[in-house]
Write an enzyme that holds these catalytic residues in place. Structure first.
Site, mmCIF file in Angstrom:
data_model
loop_
_atom_site.group_PDB
_atom_site.id
_atom_site.type_symbol
_atom_site.label_atom_id
_atom_site.label_comp_id
_atom_site.label_asym_id
_atom_site.label_seq_id
_atom_site.Cartn_x
_atom_site.Cartn_y
_atom_site.Cartn_z
ATOM 1 C CG PHE A 69 0.149 4.749 5.683
ATOM 2 C CD1 PHE A 69 1.443 5.208 5.797
ATOM 3 C CD2 PHE A 69 -0.301 4.363 4.420
ATOM 4 C CE1 PHE A 69 2.276 5.284 4.677
ATOM 5 C CE2 PHE A 69 0.523 4.428 3.305
ATOM 6 C CZ PHE A 69 1.813 4.890 3.431
ATOM 7 C CD GLN A 74 -6.158 4.350 -3.182
ATOM 8 O OE1 GLN A 74 -5.138 3.663 -3.233
ATOM 9 N NE2 GLN A 74 -6.945 4.376 -2.141
ATOM 10 C CG HIS A 99 -1.422 8.123 -3.683
ATOM 11 N ND1 HIS A 99 -0.888 9.272 -3.148
ATOM 12 C CD2 HIS A 99 -1.033 7.112 -2.874
ATOM 13 C CE1 HIS A 99 -0.200 8.953 -2.053
ATOM 14 N NE2 HIS A 99 -0.272 7.649 -1.867
ATOM 15 C CG LEU A 150 3.019 7.244 -4.703
ATOM 16 C CD1 LEU A 150 1.575 7.564 -5.045
ATOM 17 C CD2 LEU A 150 3.108 5.909 -4.021
ATOM 18 C CD GLU A 156 -1.647 7.430 3.038
ATOM 19 O OE1 GLU A 156 -2.007 6.999 1.933
ATOM 20 O OE2 GLU A 156 -2.262 7.203 4.084
ATOM 21 N NE ARG A 192 -3.172 5.925 -0.126
ATOM 22 C CZ ARG A 192 -2.395 4.923 -0.445
ATOM 23 N NH1 ARG A 192 -2.771 4.073 -1.378
ATOM 24 N NH2 ARG A 192 -1.246 4.759 0.149
ATOM 25 C CG HIS A 243 -1.707 4.714 -6.084
ATOM 26 N ND1 HIS A 243 -0.382 4.570 -6.423
ATOM 27 C CD2 HIS A 243 -1.832 4.183 -4.845
ATOM 28 C CE1 HIS A 243 0.260 3.968 -5.432
ATOM 29 N NE2 HIS A 243 -0.593 3.705 -4.468
ATOM 30 N NE ARG A 285 -4.405 0.199 -2.356
ATOM 31 C CZ ARG A 285 -3.139 0.519 -2.034
ATOM 32 N NH1 ARG A 285 -2.529 -0.084 -1.045
ATOM 33 N NH2 ARG A 285 -2.500 1.451 -2.707
HETATM 34 C C1 LIG Z 1 4.458 3.698 -6.431
HETATM 35 C C2 LIG Z 1 3.582 2.755 -5.666
HETATM 36 C C3 LIG Z 1 3.658 2.687 -4.276
HETATM 37 C C4 LIG Z 1 2.861 1.815 -3.556
HETATM 38 N N1 LIG Z 1 2.993 1.766 -2.197
HETATM 39 C C5 LIG Z 1 2.239 0.878 -1.500
HETATM 40 C C6 LIG Z 1 2.404 0.742 -0.093
HETATM 41 O O1 LIG Z 1 3.225 1.426 0.520
HETATM 42 N N2 LIG Z 1 1.655 -0.149 0.566
HETATM 43 C C7 LIG Z 1 0.756 -0.942 -0.085
HETATM 44 O O2 LIG Z 1 0.116 -1.755 0.562
HETATM 45 N N3 LIG Z 1 0.580 -0.852 -1.417
HETATM 46 C C8 LIG Z 1 1.305 0.037 -2.143
HETATM 47 N N4 LIG Z 1 1.134 0.122 -3.500
HETATM 48 C C9 LIG Z 1 0.238 -0.815 -4.176
HETATM 49 C C10 LIG Z 1 0.890 -2.160 -4.306
HETATM 50 O O3 LIG Z 1 2.254 -2.008 -4.579
HETATM 51 C C11 LIG Z 1 0.298 -2.984 -5.429
HETATM 52 O O4 LIG Z 1 -1.085 -2.940 -5.363
HETATM 53 C C12 LIG Z 1 0.726 -4.429 -5.309
HETATM 54 O O5 LIG Z 1 2.120 -4.496 -5.266
HETATM 55 C C13 LIG Z 1 0.198 -5.283 -6.433
HETATM 56 O O6 LIG Z 1 0.803 -6.554 -6.378
HETATM 57 P P1 LIG Z 1 0.376 -7.726 -7.338
HETATM 58 O O7 LIG Z 1 1.201 -8.879 -6.967
HETATM 59 O O8 LIG Z 1 -1.090 -7.864 -7.319
HETATM 60 O O9 LIG Z 1 0.744 -7.222 -8.801
HETATM 61 P P2 LIG Z 1 2.080 -6.628 -9.449
HETATM 62 O O10 LIG Z 1 3.159 -6.444 -8.470
HETATM 63 O O11 LIG Z 1 1.628 -5.479 -10.264
HETATM 64 O O12 LIG Z 1 2.554 -7.785 -10.416
HETATM 65 C C14 LIG Z 1 1.881 -8.107 -11.592
HETATM 66 C C15 LIG Z 1 2.644 -9.186 -12.308
HETATM 67 O O13 LIG Z 1 1.854 -9.678 -13.377
HETATM 68 C C16 LIG Z 1 2.619 -9.745 -14.542
HETATM 69 N N5 LIG Z 1 1.728 -9.631 -15.686
HETATM 70 C C17 LIG Z 1 0.810 -8.669 -15.934
HETATM 71 N N6 LIG Z 1 0.197 -8.893 -17.096
HETATM 72 C C18 LIG Z 1 0.734 -10.018 -17.608
HETATM 73 C C19 LIG Z 1 0.537 -10.747 -18.808
HETATM 74 N N7 LIG Z 1 -0.335 -10.350 -19.721
HETATM 75 N N8 LIG Z 1 1.285 -11.859 -19.039
HETATM 76 C C20 LIG Z 1 2.205 -12.250 -18.117
HETATM 77 N N9 LIG Z 1 2.432 -11.606 -16.965
HETATM 78 C C21 LIG Z 1 1.708 -10.497 -16.715
HETATM 79 C C22 LIG Z 1 3.586 -8.610 -14.413
HETATM 80 O O14 LIG Z 1 4.690 -8.788 -15.255
HETATM 81 C C23 LIG Z 1 3.942 -8.709 -12.932
HETATM 82 O O15 LIG Z 1 4.927 -9.688 -12.749
HETATM 83 C C24 LIG Z 1 1.932 1.003 -4.239
HETATM 84 C C25 LIG Z 1 1.845 1.060 -5.630
HETATM 85 C C26 LIG Z 1 2.648 1.930 -6.337
HETATM 86 C C27 LIG Z 1 2.521 2.001 -7.826
#
Ligand SMILES: Cc1cc2nc3c(=O)[nH]c(=O)nc-3n(C[C@H](O)[C@H](O)[C@H](O)COP(=O)(O)OP(=O)(O)OC[C@H]3O[C@@H](n4cnc5c(N)ncnc54)[C@H](O)[C@@H]3O)c2cc1C
Ligand code: SF4
Ligand code: SF4
Ligand code: FES
Lengths: 604, 265
Positions: A127, A240, A242, A256, A259, A317, A382, A417
């Site tokens: 990657f 970021q 992407h 998306l 990558e 990126r 992203h 990142r």
């Molecule tokens: C299309 C895509 C592909 C990606 N691919 C990769 C990858 O291959 N490798 C990698 O390392 N990263 C990747 N990322 C980034 C990574 O997926 C995210 O940064 C990561 O999953 C974030 O996880 P999190 O647990 O912090 O938040 P999230 O998974 O965003 O979860 C947030 C949670 O908070 C809750 N929430 C938010 N606001 C409130 C509120 N006001 N009240 C109650 N609940 C709330 C939501 O409902 C959700 O349950 C990708 C991102 C995207 C969009």
């Protein structure tokens, strides 16, 4: 006073993405009662969309000579600093790189089934910005595997899940956070959660831009709740872009393209058919000599990673996104103002096996067969490197009782990142935040709930339903998106930033007069009314920080200050609430300890 | 730019009606785009679920012209005629418009004992060949859209949510039962509360699965065979009785602290 239900837990986790669910497991294993709240159904958080993989230096991959690639946490640490243009918090990076392998292997014990190497170990793919193959993956649906695994584990250890509730305010007793308030999305009824400590794991905020890979959840409410509770926000200008978002068809714009496509050999071309990433001007000095200089070498690397350098499509990126932007600006883009991403030379069978959901996404949603034709791609918003400052050991924020982990937190990624580092981030610091919150809860008592704070929030929420006429939340959101997209995207300058700031301030005034139809029962318009006010404040903070940082570093690219400035490289920007105003202060970045310096020297 | 009619169900548990909306189309527009356009331009109170808009999260399940599908994966131009009807999935209680209460699925999932690694591999990196995990990975592609649950006649017509966990949970149990490192036997649960016997292999579930999981052929039929082997194979029973082979270990069904896990809507 309006009535509301109340729930009580030792630890409340806000957010059920990977970070939140990993925190649940940790807090539960430390003996706490745990409640978790999320805006969507369980298992649908943003994490589910991650594709490429989770970065951790397992060192499972072999070169053609039969030797394992010499990967280690030290190389991972070095790559993460380089990718982040050294704006990362050193201790955060150290903990991250050391603990990531353990967290990934633990997933396997919980039930995750990763792709395998010929030796039967977890397969790792290359990657951008990672020196060795380090992205542990399941095809291109790694996020689904990760969230389902921690979801099942968290259900197994025992938690109370409150689905489809949006929390909008943290409740305080003196300095300390003691609860949270919000509404049920289906009925609109109000809810109060009381807890000894709270883990904020609400993910990122991309929805203030027109073209983003983020879902509707990415409105940054968690960030704003923390800010309003007095938490410090760090490096908010760092967003970021992407490099490869879908550019065509129109309804798919921003979605998306992993990558992983480039990791599996996909190449970038302009409208002249040139592989423009080979233009030496696009490779920053820090990476000179480390990437293939001819297409032939790039091709050979696919088969023999030891004796060839990786193609420049796999630069970090921020670098690739800037190059695409420049190609399109120079008139070398496609008819839809994009560039081509071509993986057809890898053959239909390979593509379908290694990139099944990409194949499906383009085929079913865009009527494009990626085994036969090139995709059109353009940078998309992203990920948010900035966010709530969380100290590395136990993820405490600057507000007592409040912990933060995952994309909402800041400190690990610096100015940019690396792909794959977020999924390991959410595991490493999700666990630590759960433990930190459990430790706090061990000695704390439930605090007092102040009805005045609740009443104030109810007034804010109900106002749009009480007005006879006013502004549409969608219209304000759309204007915000257009302005952020135009003036606070990849290429920034003072004039554009000032103009978007003025627009945001105008929209904030108009947002006080938002009106929506209907009632509080599952009413997306009513939900949007609150979300858009959060987004306006977040946008203001981003723009103010972007104006403040007068240099180009990582994701922050200032056309009027195009160079890295070593003085700025030693400073973080902190944003805090000061009445109605955003206060921005500079804070010296902690010095890198000598032993980490030596590691970086050795492996860079 | 062409205009089409989107005929949406509007209402809640107390009743509702079909309402027509005119929508401007664009190339490759999906049904979810059309619903979003209505929310933004005509009526912001239309309720629907979505997250990824890329067929990855399984939130936007609905019945489009009567066919269960993901709204974000169904192109407007694929639908016959200039009027497209969108109604909520039918098996689960209606909340509002296109949104239903699917929490039952999560409560059933919570009853299934998780992966329990064999003692010799617990706590160590697993060594498994790709070929040995291909089948399990097929099952783990499930995005929990619950479309299969929606069409299964045991749940839909006969309303036996009290007796059958449904095809989605069969897929999940199969993913655990066929995991090379798992050490539990969930067959008693399968035969009992999970109700695998209620499935009569109509394959309707397989037809609607957006992840193309071979739910019936690869998950349910092999599970049925295992249950039969364990309980109704007289030869086997005899061999167990005379001590030539050992009785298979049973799943400790109380291994999941279900009294702690609560799924609330
Ligand atoms: C299309 C895509 C592909 C990606 N691919 C990769 C990858 O291959 N490798 C990698 O390392 N990263 C990747 N990322 C980034 C990574 O997926 C995210 O940064 C990561 O999953 C974030 O996880 P999190 O647990 O912090 O938040 P999230 O998974 O965003 O979860 C947030 C949670 O908070 C809750 N929430 C938010 N606001 C409130 C509120 N006001 N009240 C109650 N609940 C709330 C939501 O409902 C959700 O349950 C990708 C991102 C995207 C969009
Ligand atoms: S095959 Fe079985 S599970 Fe699938 S729809 Fe038919 S009865 Fe239901
Ligand atoms: S098995 Fe298929 S149809 Fe059923 S919930 Fe999973 S993805 Fe949906
Ligand atoms: S919105 Fe995620 S599957 Fe349709």
């Amino acid at each position: 006073m309006d009535s509301y239900e109340t729930f009580e837990y030792d630890v409340l986790v806000i957010g059920a993405g990977g970070a939140g669910l990993r925190a649940v497991i940790a807090a539960r294993e430390a003996g706490c009662s745990v409640g978790v709240v999320c805006k969507s159904l369980l298992g649908k958080a943003h994490t589910v969309m991650a594709e490429g993989g989770v970065a951790a230096a397992l060192g499972n991959m072999k070169s053609p000579d039969g030797m394992n690639e010499p990967d280690s946490w030290k190389v991972h640490l070095t790559d993460t600093f380089k990718g982040g243009a050294f704006l990362n918090n050193p201790r955060t990076v150290e903990i991250f790189a050391k603990e990531a392998p353990e967290r990934v292997l633990e997933l396997e014990q919980y039930g995750a089934v990763f792709d395998r190497t010929p030796e039967g170990l977890i397969a790792e793919r290359p990657f951008g910005g990672h020196k060795y193959r380090r992205l542990n993956h399941v095809g291109d649906r790694t996020g689904l595997e990760l969230i389902r695994t921690v979801q099942d584990k968290a259900v197994g250890v025992g938690m109370s899940v409150h689905m489809e509730i949006t929390l909008t305010r943290l409740l305080k007793d003196g300095d300390r956070v003691v609860g949270a308030f919000g509404y049920r999305r289906d009925t609109g009824k109000f809810v109060v959660f009381r807890a000894k400590s709270i883990v904020l794991a609400t993910g990122g905020w991309g929805r203030m831009y027109q073209f983003t890979s983020n879902s509707w959840e990415g409105t940054g409410d968690g960030l704003q709740m923390a800010y309003e509770a007095g938490a410090e926000l760090l490096d908010m200008e760092m967003i970021q872009f992407h490099p490869t978002g879908m550019a065509w068809p129109p309804g798919m714009r921003g979605i998306l393209v992993t990558e992983g496509v480039r990791g599996e050999g996909g190449i970038l071309k302009n409208n002249k058919g040139e592989r423009f990433m080979f233009n030496p001007d696009y490779t920053p000095p820090l990476y000179k000599g480390q990437f293939a200089e001819t297409a032939e070498e790039g091709e050979r690397w696919l088969e023999d990673k030891k004796n060839n350098r990786r193609p420049p499509e796999l630069l970090p990126r921020d670098v690739v996104a800037r190059a695409i932007y420049k190609e399109v600006e120079a008139g070398r883009g496609t008819e839809h103002k994009a560039v081509y991403l071509d993986v057809t030379h890898r053959g239909a069978e390979y593509i379908k096996r290694k990139l099944p959901s990409m194949y499906e996404q383009f085929h079913a949603l865009g009527a494009v067969d990626i085994t036969k034709e090139a995709m059109e791609v353009y940078p998309t918003v992203h990920y948010t490197m900035g966010g709530v400052w969380a100290e590395p050991e136990g993820c405490a924020t600057s507000v007592p009782g409040l912990f933060a982990a995952g994309e909402v937190a800041a400190g690990l990624h610096g100015a940019n990142r690396l792909g794959g580092n977020s999924l390991s981030d959410i595991l490493v610091f999700g666990k630590r935040a759960g433990e930190g919150a459990a430790e706090f809860a061990r000695t704390a008592k439930l605090g007092a709930i102040d009805p005045a704070q609740i009443q104030a929030e109810i007034s804010v929420l109900m106002h749009p339903l009480e007005l006879q006429e006013g502004e549409s939340p969608y219209k304000i959101h759309q204007e915000l998106q257009e302005n952020m997209q135009r003036d606070c995207m990849i290429a920034r300058n003072e004039q554009g930033l000032n103009s978007v700031l003025a627009k945001i301030l105008e929209l904030q005034t108009r947002a006080a007069k938002i009106k929506v139809n209907g009632d509080t029962a599952f009413n997306p318009g009513w939900h949007a009314a609150r979300d858009v006010r959060f987004m306006l404040r977040t946008s203001e903070i981003i723009v103010r920080c972007a104006l403040e940082r007068k240099e180009s570093r990582g994701a922050q690219w200032r056309l009027d200050y195009p160079a890295l400035d070593p003085v700025w490289g030693k400073k973080n920007l902190i944003a805090t609430q000061d009445g109605d105003k955003v206060k921005i202060t500079e804070r010296p970045l902690p010095d890198m300890p000598a032993e980490l310096k030596a590691i970086v020297e050795e492996y860079k | 730019m062409e205009t089409i009619t989107l005929r949406l169900f509007r209402g809640d548990a107390t009743g509702g009606k079909m309402v027509d909306y005119q929508v401007k189309t664009f190339p490759n527009m999906v049904v979810l785009d059309a619903v979003h356009q209505i929310q933004a331009e005509q009526d912001s109170s239309v309720a629907c679920r979505w997250n990824c808009k890329a067929a990855k999260c399984g939130s936007c399940s609905a019945e489009i012209d009567g066919k269960p599908a993901l709204m974000c994966k169904t192109q407007v131009h694929e639908c016959a005629g200039s009027t497209i009807t969108v109604t909520p999935i039918r098996t689960f209680p209606l909340i509002k418009d296109l949104v239903t209460d699917v929490s039952w699925n999560y409560r059933m999932a919570a009853k299934i004992p998780p992966l329990t690694p064999r003692a010799d591999v617990a706590g160590k990196p697993f060594n498994m060949q790709q070929i040995d995990v291909d089948r399990v990975q097929e099952f783990r592609k499930c995005i929990e859209c619950f479309l299969c649950q929606n069409v299964c006649h045991v749940l839909r017509e006969h309303e036996r949510t009290d007796a059958f966990f449904g095809p989605r949970q069969m897929v999940r149990i199969a993913s655990l039962e066929m995991h090379p490192m798992d050490n539990l036997n969930r067959r008693e649960q399968l035969r009992g509360e999970a109700g695998v016997g209620f499935c009569n292999i109509t394959k309707c579930c397989t037809e609607v699965c957006p992840e193309s999981i071979h739910i019936t052929d690869n998950a349910i039929i092999p599970l049925k065979e295992r249950v039969v082997d364990d309980y109704f194979d007289p030869v086997r029973k005899g061999l167990v009785a005379i001590g030539l082979i050992k009785k298979r270990k049973k799943a400790p069904l109380d291994s999941v602290p279900n009294d702690v896990t609560k799924i609330m809507r």
